[in-house]
Design a protein around this motif. Structure first.
Motif, mmCIF file in Angstrom:
data_model
loop_
_atom_site.group_PDB
_atom_site.id
_atom_site.type_symbol
_atom_site.label_atom_id
_atom_site.label_comp_id
_atom_site.label_asym_id
_atom_site.label_seq_id
_atom_site.Cartn_x
_atom_site.Cartn_y
_atom_site.Cartn_z
ATOM 1 N N MET A 1 -1.199 1.471 -13.929
ATOM 2 C CA MET A 1 -0.592 0.320 -13.293
ATOM 3 C C MET A 1 -1.625 -0.788 -13.165
ATOM 4 S SD MET A 1 1.026 0.103 -9.494
ATOM 5 C CE MET A 1 2.661 -0.528 -9.419
ATOM 6 N N ALA A 2 -1.270 -1.982 -13.526
ATOM 7 C CA ALA A 2 -2.173 -3.115 -13.430
ATOM 8 C C ALA A 2 -2.439 -3.447 -11.968
ATOM 9 C CB ALA A 2 -1.565 -4.329 -14.136
ATOM 10 N N ASN A 3 -3.626 -3.996 -11.727
ATOM 11 C CA ASN A 3 -3.958 -4.390 -10.363
ATOM 12 C C ASN A 3 -3.099 -5.560 -9.933
ATOM 13 O OD1 ASN A 3 -5.948 -2.476 -10.061
ATOM 14 N ND2 ASN A 3 -7.595 -3.836 -10.677
ATOM 15 N N LEU A 4 -2.565 -5.443 -8.734
ATOM 16 C CA LEU A 4 -1.784 -6.517 -8.150
ATOM 17 C C LEU A 4 -2.647 -7.251 -7.137
ATOM 18 C CD1 LEU A 4 1.643 -4.815 -7.393
ATOM 19 C CD2 LEU A 4 1.171 -6.518 -9.128
ATOM 20 N N LYS A 5 -2.631 -8.554 -7.223
ATOM 21 C CA LYS A 5 -3.311 -9.359 -6.224
ATOM 22 C C LYS A 5 -2.241 -9.859 -5.270
ATOM 23 C CE LYS A 5 -6.237 -13.378 -5.577
ATOM 24 N NZ LYS A 5 -6.888 -14.514 -6.209
ATOM 25 N N TYR A 6 -2.473 -9.667 -3.972
ATOM 26 C CA TYR A 6 -1.492 -10.133 -2.997
ATOM 27 C C TYR A 6 -2.208 -10.632 -1.754
ATOM 28 C CZ TYR A 6 -2.264 -5.579 -0.811
ATOM 29 O OH TYR A 6 -2.831 -4.486 -0.226
ATOM 30 N N GLU A 7 -1.544 -11.570 -1.104
ATOM 31 C CA GLU A 7 -2.031 -12.090 0.167
ATOM 32 C C GLU A 7 -0.843 -12.175 1.117
ATOM 33 O OE1 GLU A 7 -3.787 -16.146 2.248
ATOM 34 O OE2 GLU A 7 -3.478 -16.104 0.084
ATOM 35 N N ILE A 8 -0.946 -11.485 2.235
ATOM 36 C CA ILE A 8 0.103 -11.576 3.252
ATOM 37 C C ILE A 8 -0.141 -12.880 4.010
ATOM 38 C CG2 ILE A 8 1.144 -10.539 5.295
ATOM 39 C CD1 ILE A 8 0.289 -7.804 4.168
ATOM 40 N N VAL A 9 0.714 -13.873 3.739
ATOM 41 C CA VAL A 9 0.583 -15.203 4.327
ATOM 42 C C VAL A 9 1.064 -15.190 5.770
ATOM 43 C CG1 VAL A 9 1.319 -17.612 4.108
ATOM 44 C CG2 VAL A 9 0.839 -16.259 2.054
ATOM 45 N N ASP A 44 1.052 0.873 4.662
ATOM 46 C CA ASP A 44 0.209 1.693 5.527
ATOM 47 C C ASP A 44 -0.398 0.791 6.600
ATOM 48 O OD1 ASP A 44 -1.872 0.299 4.269
ATOM 49 O OD2 ASP A 44 -2.977 2.090 3.699
ATOM 50 N N GLN A 45 -1.111 1.384 7.537
ATOM 51 C CA GLN A 45 -1.630 0.626 8.674
ATOM 52 C C GLN A 45 -2.601 -0.477 8.273
ATOM 53 O OE1 GLN A 45 -3.236 3.749 11.111
ATOM 54 N NE2 GLN A 45 -1.297 4.082 12.152
ATOM 55 N N ASN A 46 -3.327 -0.303 7.180
ATOM 56 C CA ASN A 46 -4.343 -1.271 6.764
ATOM 57 C C ASN A 46 -3.860 -2.231 5.681
ATOM 58 O OD1 ASN A 46 -6.266 -0.054 8.508
ATOM 59 N ND2 ASN A 46 -6.627 1.525 6.979
ATOM 60 N N HIS A 47 -2.591 -2.142 5.322
ATOM 61 C CA HIS A 47 -2.014 -2.957 4.251
ATOM 62 C C HIS A 47 -2.772 -2.799 2.931
ATOM 63 C CE1 HIS A 47 -0.275 -5.138 7.783
ATOM 64 N NE2 HIS A 47 0.794 -4.946 7.038
ATOM 65 N N GLN A 48 -3.263 -1.579 2.683
ATOM 66 C CA GLN A 48 -3.932 -1.271 1.425
ATOM 67 C C GLN A 48 -2.993 -0.548 0.457
ATOM 68 O OE1 GLN A 48 -7.181 -2.337 0.753
ATOM 69 N NE2 GLN A 48 -6.790 -3.420 2.669
ATOM 70 N N LYS A 49 -2.062 0.238 1.010
ATOM 71 C CA LYS A 49 -1.088 0.969 0.197
ATOM 72 C C LYS A 49 0.297 0.499 0.589
ATOM 73 C CE LYS A 49 -3.911 5.101 -0.216
ATOM 74 N NZ LYS A 49 -4.004 6.536 0.083
ATOM 75 N N MET A 50 1.186 0.468 -0.402
ATOM 76 C CA MET A 50 2.547 -0.006 -0.168
ATOM 77 C C MET A 50 3.552 0.863 -0.885
ATOM 78 S SD MET A 50 2.516 -3.330 -2.693
ATOM 79 C CE MET A 50 0.773 -3.667 -2.590
ATOM 80 N N GLY A 51 4.777 0.851 -0.371
ATOM 81 C CA GLY A 51 5.886 1.522 -1.022
ATOM 82 C C GLY A 51 6.679 0.519 -1.852
#
Length: 74
Positions: A1-9, A44-51
């Motif tokens: 899976m390609a790396n996803l870049k995300y920012e929770i605004v 997850d609690q640290n916003h490092q893993k997502m469903g």
């Protein structure tokens, strides 16, 4: 899976809390430096893993709100 870049605004709100510490959240997220969209998914609690989740434009979120407001949830 390609790396996803995300920012929770913006964290709009937590919908539910799971037994394993993950939260189902509605957030405004910029994916891969694109215009932020509304996103509903487990984190997850640290916003490092997502469903898996669903991403909506503002217009789609407005339409979803209209649909939900018309529902009889009694």
């Amino acid at each position: 899976m390609a790396n996803l870049k995300y920012e929770i605004v913006e964290t709009v709100g937590i919908i539910s809390e799971g037994a394993k510490g993950w939260n189902k959240e509605l957030n405004l997220i910029s994916w891969n430096d694109r215009e932020p969209k509304y996103d509903l998914r487990d984190w997850d609690q640290n916003h490092q893993k997502m469903g898996k989740g669903i991403t909506l434009s503002k217009e789609e979120l407005i339409q979803l709100k209209k649909v939900l407001n018309e529902m009889d949830l009694n």
